[in-house]
Design a protein around this motif. Sequence first.
Motif, mmCIF file in Angstrom:
data_model
loop_
_atom_site.group_PDB
_atom_site.id
_atom_site.type_symbol
_atom_site.label_atom_id
_atom_site.label_comp_id
_atom_site.label_asym_id
_atom_site.label_seq_id
_atom_site.Cartn_x
_atom_site.Cartn_y
_atom_site.Cartn_z
ATOM 1 N N GLN A 147 -2.597 -2.440 4.740
ATOM 2 C CA GLN A 147 -2.112 -3.309 3.662
ATOM 3 C C GLN A 147 -1.292 -4.449 4.288
ATOM 4 O OE1 GLN A 147 -0.461 -1.580 0.086
ATOM 5 N NE2 GLN A 147 -1.420 0.397 0.497
ATOM 6 N N ARG A 171 -10.815 -0.511 2.125
ATOM 7 C CA ARG A 171 -10.213 -0.175 0.834
ATOM 8 C C ARG A 171 -10.031 1.331 0.738
ATOM 9 N NH1 ARG A 171 -9.819 -3.893 -3.091
ATOM 10 N NH2 ARG A 171 -10.799 -5.924 -2.761
ATOM 11 N N GLY A 211 2.085 -10.868 -6.254
ATOM 12 C CA GLY A 211 2.962 -9.754 -6.591
ATOM 13 C C GLY A 211 4.295 -9.855 -5.861
ATOM 14 N N GLU A 212 4.260 -10.303 -4.608
ATOM 15 C CA GLU A 212 5.501 -10.492 -3.862
ATOM 16 C C GLU A 212 6.304 -11.673 -4.408
ATOM 17 O OE1 GLU A 212 7.086 -8.741 -1.196
ATOM 18 O OE2 GLU A 212 5.767 -7.308 -2.187
ATOM 19 N N ILE A 219 -3.989 -11.476 3.650
ATOM 20 C CA ILE A 219 -3.303 -11.049 2.423
ATOM 21 C C ILE A 219 -3.989 -11.706 1.236
ATOM 22 C CG2 ILE A 219 -1.118 -11.077 1.153
ATOM 23 C CD1 ILE A 219 0.340 -11.177 3.824
ATOM 24 N N THR A 220 -4.337 -10.914 0.242
ATOM 25 C CA THR A 220 -5.027 -11.463 -0.922
ATOM 26 C C THR A 220 -4.054 -12.274 -1.778
ATOM 27 O OG1 THR A 220 -4.565 -9.550 -2.327
ATOM 28 C CG2 THR A 220 -6.548 -9.454 -0.952
ATOM 29 N N VAL A 239 -0.075 -7.053 3.108
ATOM 30 C CA VAL A 239 1.011 -7.557 2.272
ATOM 31 C C VAL A 239 2.346 -6.910 2.639
ATOM 32 C CG1 VAL A 239 0.790 -5.833 0.427
ATOM 33 C CG2 VAL A 239 1.622 -8.130 -0.108
ATOM 34 N N ARG A 240 2.295 -5.798 3.353
ATOM 35 C CA ARG A 240 3.522 -5.147 3.776
ATOM 36 C C ARG A 240 4.299 -5.997 4.782
ATOM 37 N NH1 ARG A 240 0.932 0.962 4.388
ATOM 38 N NH2 ARG A 240 1.054 1.524 2.159
ATOM 39 N N ASP A 276 4.726 2.946 1.814
ATOM 40 C CA ASP A 276 4.834 1.931 2.862
ATOM 41 C C ASP A 276 5.923 2.209 3.887
ATOM 42 O OD1 ASP A 276 6.839 1.548 1.023
ATOM 43 O OD2 ASP A 276 6.290 -0.494 0.483
ATOM 44 N N ARG A 298 6.558 -7.658 2.550
ATOM 45 C CA ARG A 298 7.436 -6.673 1.937
ATOM 46 C C ARG A 298 8.507 -6.195 2.916
ATOM 47 N NH1 ARG A 298 3.820 -2.429 -0.715
ATOM 48 N NH2 ARG A 298 3.053 -4.333 -1.720
ATOM 49 N N GLU A 358 -3.643 -12.186 -4.916
ATOM 50 C CA GLU A 358 -3.014 -11.324 -5.914
ATOM 51 C C GLU A 358 -1.847 -10.554 -5.320
ATOM 52 O OE1 GLU A 358 -6.210 -11.474 -5.279
ATOM 53 O OE2 GLU A 358 -6.984 -12.428 -7.110
ATOM 54 N N ASP A 359 -2.024 -10.047 -4.075
ATOM 55 C CA ASP A 359 -0.929 -9.330 -3.427
ATOM 56 C C ASP A 359 0.236 -10.271 -3.128
ATOM 57 O OD1 ASP A 359 -2.228 -6.923 -3.528
ATOM 58 O OD2 ASP A 359 -2.999 -7.021 -1.469
#
Length: 497
Positions: free
Chosen positions: A171, A111, A216-217, A209-210, A173-174, A127, A177, A212-213
């Motif tokens: 990250q 983190r 968001g996507e 990937i969480t 989640v990228r 990113d 993205r 929540e992330d």
Amino acid sequence: MPDYMFLLESRLSPEQRAVMLRVQELAAAMGFNLYLTGGTVRDLITGASLRDLDFTVEGNPSKIARELEKGGAKILVEDEKLRHIEVLFAGDVEGSISGARDDHYVRPGTRPEIRWSTIMEDLRRRDFSLNSIAISLNPASRGLLLDPTNGLSDIERGEVRALTIHSFTNQPVRLLRLLRFAARMGFKPEGRTQEWFDLAIERDLHHTITPEDAGGELRAVAREERPAVVLKAWEQHDLLEVVNANLAKRHPDYDAIARLMKVREDLFTAGFRPRLGAPMLLAILGKLKDREQSGVLAKAGYRSAEIDKALGFAEQAIEAQKELIGKKMNAPIDAYRFLEQMPVDQIAYLLAESRNSGALSKIRAYLNKWRPVRFGLPMVSNELEALGMARGEKFDQIVEQVFAIQLTGRGKTPEEREKILRKLSGIKEVPKKKEKEKKPAKSAEKARGAAEPAAKQTHGTAAGKAAIKARVAAGKPSAPAAHGKSAASPKKSSGRK
């Protein structure tokens, strides 16, 4: 160097321009340096529509947000830890305000430690290079482009480039993205970025990937202009299951998405800037049952109130449709006023999903006929003023009455509108002046004048001489000679026998 402020201001809507000026005023008053960043600048450079305004300040954005609330703005989401605030500005403009920061990682994958920083450090920690560009809104450097990672060059090449080898490790989640940006813009991943992407998938980082992330996507893809392309890219790389396994198994409802995309184009043509996040989210989840939809949203980090609002959207639209086809909406003017107040996303949902011909005909009439008539009211005002009526409350009432009449198909021509306006205003037409008696034509007078000499001249003609001989033979005095002398004057007696 391009004039980015000119490009920006020429592309902003009046509402967006007003928001930008207001945020500039507040930042200057508080002593904060202010920049437009991220997606706003990227879309400006690529020529895409500017959907929202993303501001970054070197300071605390909450102070600006509180002042904006006093002017009618609404705080949608506030992350105090990241100093990121999503705002619905006055004028129904979407955007965000963030504090410039630097994400410091002790080691890759941990983190980050959040540190408040300058705009240049903020841009470098982002990113992808195409999101690491800013435009200064400060008086001394207004319009200056900040591009520390050479993102402008990547945009020109049509590539999405990650800024560091640890981008996906820090990250994950990228991964989602990267595919979303590439699909939206028609770009391809830059060479090394593609290698890092493949390595991250091989190391199974996408399963870290969480929820929540991932949620968001999911929110972001529902707001995309080409969501189907993004979802298919996720499916192609087996990443949709990261968002939700059940959604990956049942697949998004691409037919519903296509219908809604067609409606979006129609609304753009009609002059709207629709935000279809709610109906698009329902379209994506269209193949799932209600309980399954609720589960997807809950796992994606939606709050219970947000879930209720999202899943209750369709019911609200159907209730509005019932009112639209009711007896109270028989008059076109009443239907117009109702639709004018109806949220655009509900109109879009009904156009895409409703099978009620009565409701659809009114909505299409509203978009294609009634609104253009409304835009023509200034001409009606000018026509009424030309008749001699002064502007005022009664003047405005008459214009509105004419609008209601026009919705029924009357008053299309200037002549029709003049009759209607005179009747409503009581302004009578000016009577025409009576025409004077016409004098005899000069040609007729000349004809009569020419006839008299002609009659006199007939005495000297052959016909005239024949008439005289006939009178003499009958023992009658002849007519006077043409020259005033007697025709046969007798000789005087000589007195001789």
